[in-house]
Design an enzyme around this catalytic site. Structure first.
Site, PDB file in Angstrom:
ATOM      1  N   TYR A 104      13.823  10.211  -8.156  1.00  0.00           N
ATOM      2  CA  TYR A 104      13.954  10.546  -7.083  1.00  0.00           C
ATOM      3  C   TYR A 104      13.817   8.709  -6.749  1.00  0.00           C
ATOM      4  O   TYR A 104      14.652   8.645  -5.650  1.00  0.00           O
ATOM      5  CB  TYR A 104      12.738  10.917  -6.655  1.00  0.00           C
ATOM      6  CG  TYR A 104      12.726  11.386  -5.626  1.00  0.00           C
ATOM      7  CD1 TYR A 104      11.958  10.049  -4.511  1.00  0.00           C
ATOM      8  CD2 TYR A 104      13.464  12.004  -4.453  1.00  0.00           C
ATOM      9  CE1 TYR A 104      12.234  10.868  -2.667  1.00  0.00           C
ATOM     10  CE2 TYR A 104      13.637  12.644  -3.519  1.00  0.00           C
ATOM     11  CZ  TYR A 104      12.964  11.663  -2.091  1.00  0.00           C
ATOM     12  OH  TYR A 104      13.219  11.824  -1.165  1.00  0.00           O
ATOM     13  N   LEU A 142       4.298   2.529   1.841  1.00  0.00           N
ATOM     14  CA  LEU A 142       3.970   1.364   1.545  1.00  0.00           C
ATOM     15  C   LEU A 142       5.329   0.867   0.389  1.00  0.00           C
ATOM     16  O   LEU A 142       5.990   1.939  -0.435  1.00  0.00           O
ATOM     17  CB  LEU A 142       2.782   1.145  -0.310  1.00  0.00           C
ATOM     18  CG  LEU A 142       1.634   1.154   0.593  1.00  0.00           C
ATOM     19  CD1 LEU A 142       0.609   1.980  -0.431  1.00  0.00           C
ATOM     20  CD2 LEU A 142       1.132   0.215   1.288  1.00  0.00           C
ATOM     21  N   LYS A 199      -3.469   3.121  -6.905  1.00  0.00           N
ATOM     22  CA  LYS A 199      -2.907   3.993  -6.030  1.00  0.00           C
ATOM     23  C   LYS A 199      -2.698   4.888  -6.500  1.00  0.00           C
ATOM     24  O   LYS A 199      -2.134   5.489  -7.461  1.00  0.00           O
ATOM     25  CB  LYS A 199      -1.244   3.134  -6.107  1.00  0.00           C
ATOM     26  CG  LYS A 199       0.146   4.422  -5.393  1.00  0.00           C
ATOM     27  CD  LYS A 199       1.276   2.887  -4.778  1.00  0.00           C
ATOM     28  CE  LYS A 199       2.067   4.342  -3.978  1.00  0.00           C
ATOM     29  NZ  LYS A 199       1.906   5.812  -3.812  1.00  0.00           N
TER      30      LYS A 199
HETATM   31  S1  IVH Z   1      -2.357   2.423   2.292  1.00  0.00           S
HETATM   32  C1  IVH Z   1      -0.258   1.351   6.315  1.00  0.00           C
HETATM   33  N1  IVH Z   1      -3.437   2.707   0.134  1.00  0.00           N
HETATM   34  O1  IVH Z   1       0.497   5.993  -1.422  1.00  0.00           O
HETATM   35  C2  IVH Z   1      -0.003   1.475   4.184  1.00  0.00           C
HETATM   36  N2  IVH Z   1      -1.657   4.030   0.207  1.00  0.00           N
HETATM   37  O2  IVH Z   1       3.513   4.746  -0.467  1.00  0.00           O
HETATM   38  C3  IVH Z   1      -0.150   3.159   4.109  1.00  0.00           C
HETATM   39  N3  IVH Z   1      -1.002   5.577  -1.613  1.00  0.00           N
HETATM   40  O3  IVH Z   1       0.999   7.791   1.439  1.00  0.00           O
HETATM   41  C4  IVH Z   1      -1.180   3.911   2.734  1.00  0.00           C
HETATM   42  N4  IVH Z   1      -3.036   4.791  -2.364  1.00  0.00           N
HETATM   43  O4  IVH Z   1      -0.611   8.437  -0.321  1.00  0.00           O
HETATM   44  C5  IVH Z   1      -2.404   3.255   0.382  1.00  0.00           C
HETATM   45  N5  IVH Z   1      -5.143   2.783  -2.246  1.00  0.00           N
HETATM   46  C6  IVH Z   1      -3.891   2.932  -1.233  1.00  0.00           C
HETATM   47  C7  IVH Z   1      -3.598   4.131  -1.927  1.00  0.00           C
HETATM   48  C8  IVH Z   1      -1.827   4.850  -1.518  1.00  0.00           C
HETATM   49  C9  IVH Z   1      -2.330   6.215  -2.818  1.00  0.00           C
HETATM   50  C10 IVH Z   1      -0.165   6.854  -1.521  1.00  0.00           C
HETATM   51  C11 IVH Z   1      -0.612   7.013   0.077  1.00  0.00           C
HETATM   52  C12 IVH Z   1       0.642   7.166   0.988  1.00  0.00           C
HETATM   53  C13 IVH Z   1       1.317   6.412   0.196  1.00  0.00           C
HETATM   54  C14 IVH Z   1       2.089   4.797   0.441  1.00  0.00           C
END
Ligand code: IVH
Length: 693
Positions: A56, A103, A135
């Site tokens: 994807y 991100l 993550k």
């Molecule tokens: S920060 C402004 N931290 O990844 C940044 N996201 O691609 C907001 N995610 O929707 C996200 N682990 O579902 C952040 N340690 C982490 C994360 C995380 C998983 C996921 C989350 C987000 C997506 C962003």
């Protein structure tokens, strides 16, 4: 599932996985928009992914690139113009006070070096401090607390508007209903990930299977499916977990100065924060963290798909700001994808050392987890039927860590009418003996046994010489193949009768290596009873059971004389294992083999039978946090030496949780389940009692 696609999405041939050529840019962009929208809808809205995330991402990136190169091709409905997906509709919409962004992704060291360079340039400094964390592969959630009370929980949705899932979130034990403070902020949006632990996922799927209900493909989908239940009583039966990693609106309190301080604050407020985090400096620190977590990924109790780096100082974050849909101060460093799609070209069967027949999918080569994969196990006949995998299907292949690659599911949208069903052969492809399947067993077996079936002989020998068994170095697949094919050896005892000439005659066998192999065989004669028992390859007797048998009986003769009742006294041995051992030992051929091996000089030290059951026997311990003096490995070794077991996660079967400082969610779970919690001192006391007086 009959949810209509958005009106503006043009029809796409469901089995056209390739699309128009990239030279026709407008057509390619239209096709990409449609296919990305279609897969995105299946993933975000229906929780029924149709392709792996990495595929994807690849399509998504191609679309982004075309649009960047030719902005005239951007349409309002392009999936690149929104962050997530539309809410399901059944839940009330919630508008996020501060949008929930996503991100940027990095896939290589070069991506991370470039990220650090951009950040350092933006801040005009040389060495930047980053908060490094995991993550998580779950679902982003916003928790709104007003005056300390949880008032609303919402999914991310399209980033601007999510779904109100407050009733479901209230069932998640890791999320406090009231913050642990006398002076809460007026309003705080705590953001983080809802996820399901691997063990809970396995248990849930087992229950679903028993009930004949749909199984989930992975913990992420299970978490999403559980959170999107309209009936929160169902959610409550699923064990979900939560880790906080971000913030939205904050009123009536000062923002901590750094990301690390924010997470520490959350911890104090009673909000779950993952312990696997660090503050590191520069790219060396970032890449070191990535490498460390990569090594431990498979043993973490939850799934992650990478790590995340965030500029630690909030003031610096603010200076860097945002690009369209992501902050400039953060990046996700992704692991190579563990899933990929490919085509099943054929399904054959493999014969194992116990005669077990395993269907194996032969695949068009595909890179999974950084390795090219051409075969994947389908486990057994029932599994092929249950997953309805056919020859010619496009399938999702998964390779997690060092585990054998497996076929997860087929992609219904891409099934060709010519796809053929797998038919279980009636006779062994290697020796021609009939294949039999006991009524109560999932596994079909070649009935030829060791004597008639070379595949079983080979498998048995390879197990016998393997590292954890007799540990004979240099006797690999190809050598064993030749030895069996040419009838040089027919059983393990023959190995110890091998002469130099017989070995040196084999293909690709230089004098030097023949000598090395003979030396290794000779060396293996002095072994341990546990290794010897394990090497015999008795069904259901793995390494741990072999150790338990050796410890319990002390000598081989005591084991050979044991009846069912005596076997059942051994920790780890239940009726099924006891019966397998007796069956093995009742076979005169096996008795003869053991006698020959002893006569050929295999030796080990025998010990007194283990009469006084060890005090920690039958108890299961879970370790969490940092103990004041004992490193975790040492504590585990002491417990095991006293007959106890150490498990990775807390369940009703846990006898004690040993908690140190910074204990995490395991401690919370132990409290919930009412499992006794002890500290290192109390553990030491239990161990004291196990010492002989
Ligand atoms: S920060 C402004 N931290 O990844 C940044 N996201 O691609 C907001 N995610 O929707 C996200 N682990 O579902 C952040 N340690 C982490 C994360 C995380 C998983 C996921 C989350 C987000 C997506 C962003």
């Amino acid at each position: 599932m009959s949810q209509a696609l958005p009106q503006s999405t043009p029809a796409v041939d469901p089995v056209d996985p390739v699309g128009p050529d990239a030279s026709d840019r407008p057509a390619r962009a239209a096709w990409l928009r449609a296919i990305v929208t279609r897969h995105g809808h299946a993933y975000y809205v229906l929780d029924r992914p149709t392709i792996p995330d990495a595929e994807y991402d690849k399509l998504y990136r191609e679309l982004e690139q075309i649009e960047a190169a030719d902005p005239a091709l951007v349409t309002d409905d392009s999936p690149t113009r929104r962050v997530g997906a539309a809410p399901l509709g059944q839940f009330a919409p919630v508008r996020h006070g501060v949008p929930m962004l996503s991100l940027a992704n990095g896939f290589s060291e070069a991506d991370i070096l470039a990220f650090d360079r951009r950040v350092a340039e933006g801040l005009q400094t040389s060495a930047v401090d980053y908060a490094a964390e995991l993550k998580f592969d779950g679902l982003a959630i916003n928790l709104r607390y007003e005056d300390g009370m949880l008032v609303e929980a919402a999914t991310r949705g399209d980033g601007a508007t999510g779904e109100n899932v407050t009733a479901n979130i209230r069932t998640v034990q890791a999320i406090p209903l009231r913050l642990h403070t006398a002076h809460p902020p007026k309003v705080i949006d705590i953001r983080g990930e809802v996820l399901m632990f691997k063990a809970d996922f396995a248990r849930m799927n087992a229950r679903q299977r028993e009930a004949g209900a749909k199984e989930f493909a992975n913990p992420r989908n299970a978490a999403a499916g559980s959170l999107r239940q309209l009936d929160s009583r169902i959610t409550a039966q699923r064990t979900l977990c939560f880790f906080a990693y971000g913030i939205g609106t904050l009123e009536g309190a000062a923002m901590p100065a750094s990301h690390a301080a924010l997470l520490d604050w959350y911890r104090e407020l009673g909000v779950a924060v993952c312990a696997e985090r660090a503050v590191v400096t520069g790219t060396t620190g970032l890449l070191g963290f990535f490498e460390d977590i990569g090594k431990r990924r498979a043993s973490l109790p939850y799934e992650i798909d990478g790590v995340v780096y965030k500029v630690n100082q909030v003031a610096q974050q603010e200076r860097l700001g945002f690009v369209s849909r992501a902050p400039r101060f953060a990046i996700a460093h992704k692991f190579p994808a563990e899933e990929a799609t490919t085509v099943v070209q054929e399904i054959n069967v493999q014969v194992g050392r116990t005669g077990a027949i395993t269907p194996v999918a032969r695949l068009a080569p595909v890179t999974v987890g950084g390795v090219s994969v051409t075969n994947a196990t389908l486990h057994n006949e029932d599994e092929v039927r249950r997953k309805d995998i056919r020859i010619g299907d496009t399938v999702i292949v998964r390779r997690a860590g060092d585990v054998i690659p497996e076929v997860v599911a087929f992609v219904p949208e891409m099934r060709a009418p010519s796809a053929r069903e797998f038919i279980m052969p009636v006779s062994c492809p290697v020796c021609g003996s009939p294949i039999e399947r006991a009524e109560d067993e999932a596994v079909a077996r070649c009935s030829g046994g060791w004597i008639k079936c070379p595949a079983q002989r080979k498998g048995g020998l390879l197990h016998f010489v393997s590292r954890r068994a007799m540990d004979i170095e240099g006797l690999g697949d190809q050598l064993v193949d030749q030895l069996v094919e040419r009838n040089v050896i027919s059983n393990a005892a023959d190995l110890y009768r091998l002469g130099f000439v017989a070995l040196a005659e084999l293909d690709r066998m230089a004098e030097k290596s023949a000598t090395n192999v003979l030396n290794a065989i000779e060396k293996s004669k002095s072994t341990t009873l546990a290794r010897f028992i394990y090497a015999l390859g008795i069904r259901h007797v793995g390494e741990a059971t072999a150790k338990a048998l050796a410890r319990h009986f002390g000598s081989l003769d005591a084991l050979l004389d044991a009846g069912e009742a005596q076997l059942l006294l051994v920790a780890d041995v239940g009726p099924v294992v006891a019966r397998a051992i007796l069956q093995f030992l009742e076979n005169p051929l096996n008795r003869e083999l053991i006698a020959q091996l002893r006569a050929l000089g295999l030796t080990w030290t025998e010990t007194q039978p283990d009469k006084i059951g060890m005090p920690l026997q039958g108890m299961t311990f879970v370790l969490t946090g940092t103990l004041p003096t004992l490193p975790r490995d040492a504590a585990a070794a002491l417990i095991e030496a006293a007959g106890g077991k150490v498990a990775g996660s807390v369940s009703k079967k846990t006898s004690y949780v040993v908690a140190g400082s910074d204990a995490g969610s395991k401690l919370v779970k132990a409290q919930d389940l009412g499992i006794p919690i002890i500290d290192e001192q109390q553990l030491q006391r239990l161990l004291e009692e196990s010492k002989p007086t």
